[in-house]
Design a protein around this motif. Sequence first.
Motif, mmCIF file in Angstrom:
data_model
loop_
_atom_site.group_PDB
_atom_site.id
_atom_site.type_symbol
_atom_site.label_atom_id
_atom_site.label_comp_id
_atom_site.label_asym_id
_atom_site.label_seq_id
_atom_site.Cartn_x
_atom_site.Cartn_y
_atom_site.Cartn_z
ATOM 1 N N LEU A 103 -1.618 34.282 81.858
ATOM 2 C CA LEU A 103 -2.292 35.562 82.076
ATOM 3 C C LEU A 103 -3.729 35.355 82.548
ATOM 4 C CD1 LEU A 103 -1.010 37.617 79.001
ATOM 5 C CD2 LEU A 103 -0.426 37.984 81.402
ATOM 6 N N GLY A 106 -3.684 34.211 86.178
ATOM 7 C CA GLY A 106 -3.379 35.332 87.055
ATOM 8 C C GLY A 106 -4.545 36.292 87.182
ATOM 9 N N ARG A 107 -5.231 36.538 86.064
ATOM 10 C CA ARG A 107 -6.346 37.494 86.105
ATOM 11 C C ARG A 107 -7.524 36.961 86.896
ATOM 12 N NH1 ARG A 107 -8.862 40.905 80.993
ATOM 13 N NH2 ARG A 107 -10.459 41.993 82.200
ATOM 14 N N LEU A 114 -2.216 40.768 91.551
ATOM 15 C CA LEU A 114 -1.865 39.920 90.420
ATOM 16 C C LEU A 114 -2.927 39.994 89.331
ATOM 17 C CD1 LEU A 114 0.024 37.853 89.133
ATOM 18 C CD2 LEU A 114 -1.191 36.056 90.395
ATOM 19 N N CYS A 118 -2.154 41.317 85.538
ATOM 20 C CA CYS A 118 -2.428 40.484 84.361
ATOM 21 C C CYS A 118 -3.456 41.143 83.449
ATOM 22 C CB CYS A 118 -2.910 39.101 84.805
ATOM 23 S SG CYS A 118 -1.629 38.091 85.584
ATOM 24 N N ARG A 119 -4.382 41.874 84.022
ATOM 25 C CA ARG A 119 -5.367 42.572 83.185
ATOM 26 C C ARG A 119 -4.695 43.666 82.366
ATOM 27 N NH1 ARG A 119 -11.058 45.448 85.123
ATOM 28 N NH2 ARG A 119 -11.631 46.216 83.063
ATOM 29 N N VAL A 121 -1.501 43.805 81.466
ATOM 30 C CA VAL A 121 -0.647 43.174 80.457
ATOM 31 C C VAL A 121 -1.489 42.630 79.304
ATOM 32 C CG1 VAL A 121 0.959 41.269 80.031
ATOM 33 C CG2 VAL A 121 1.169 42.631 82.110
ATOM 34 N N THR A 122 -2.608 41.995 79.639
ATOM 35 C CA THR A 122 -3.495 41.445 78.599
ATOM 36 C C THR A 122 -4.035 42.542 77.693
ATOM 37 O OG1 THR A 122 -4.150 39.586 80.016
ATOM 38 C CG2 THR A 122 -5.596 40.136 78.182
ATOM 39 N N SER A 163 -0.954 36.407 72.626
ATOM 40 C CA SER A 163 -1.199 35.930 73.992
ATOM 41 C C SER A 163 -2.317 36.723 74.670
ATOM 42 C CB SER A 163 0.086 36.029 74.816
ATOM 43 O OG SER A 163 0.486 37.383 74.971
ATOM 44 N N ALA A 167 -5.575 34.884 76.104
ATOM 45 C CA ALA A 167 -5.928 34.994 77.526
ATOM 46 C C ALA A 167 -7.426 35.246 77.687
ATOM 47 C CB ALA A 167 -5.118 36.117 78.178
ATOM 48 N N ARG A 171 -10.338 32.846 79.270
ATOM 49 C CA ARG A 171 -11.225 33.368 80.319
ATOM 50 C C ARG A 171 -12.691 33.169 79.938
ATOM 51 N NH1 ARG A 171 -13.117 38.501 82.448
ATOM 52 N NH2 ARG A 171 -12.552 39.534 80.504
#
Length: 290
Positions: A103, A106-107, A114, A118-119, A121-122, A163, A167, A171
């Motif tokens: 994630l 992808g972010r 993408l 991913c943002r 989903v996170t 997760s 993530a 980051r």
Amino acid sequence: MSAQTKAGARAAAPLSIRDALYEAPGPKTRMKIRIGTAVSAVLVALLLGFVVYQFWATGQLDPRYWEFFTWGSTWAYLMAGLRGTLTVALTAGAIALVLGLALMLGRTSGMRWLAALCRVVTDFFRGVPSLLLIYFFFLVVPQYGIRMSSFWMITLPVALAASGVLAEVFRAGMNAVPCGQTEAALALGMRPFRVKLKIVLPQAIRYVIPSLISQLVVVVKDTTVAYVVSYPDMLQNARVLITNYDALVSTYLVVAVIYILLNYAINQLSVYVARCSGTRVVSRYSTNPA
């Protein structure tokens, strides 16, 4: 080395996490800390004394509530539940690490769609309680013909919830790596994605290893709702002991102590790893690598 040289070296060195967050206390502050510690210790002692008195007054210190803890079979049963708890926690932690890393990559990628996906989903996994995810896997997923064991019904929701947090931890580690590292690699002709994997990511992981280990404490605590899917973890086995021996207070007290010791050991492991790895805080725009 002269005193001025030593002082200059200390000023140029990266700050530790503790030094970055807190200033060194002065004499008056240290005195206040000692007084506050002494007062707190007295209050805690009085509170413990009051709790023990209440246990005695209500008959909770009666031997019949405690004697079964002297039996080997009781501890074998609790340790079987502890193994179940650790199995779920370690499996969920491993899944969360992989998914959280994916994630984060992808972010931070250059593809806007993408990064946006991913943002979302996170943020979703960070915002939804793990118990709600467990109910989803327990009540909704089977309606679509997907049959899962109780182990995966508790492991996957806990992993998904963790997760999202991991993530963001990854980051933050990527942002902590000085920009000069990336700029130098790009100047040498490396592709941006290769720079991220070969240069930035290894350093970022080194920064966040203590935080990753500490997150395991949250994962362990999330497994305590395994009773929803009837998975035999330590808390579920404790509920069986309570039913068999009618000893609610003593059983939950012993199990609470075990959880506290387990989480304390994990926290101490993160501290040890931080010291061994020399984890420090540096500015993203610093030219000094950690």
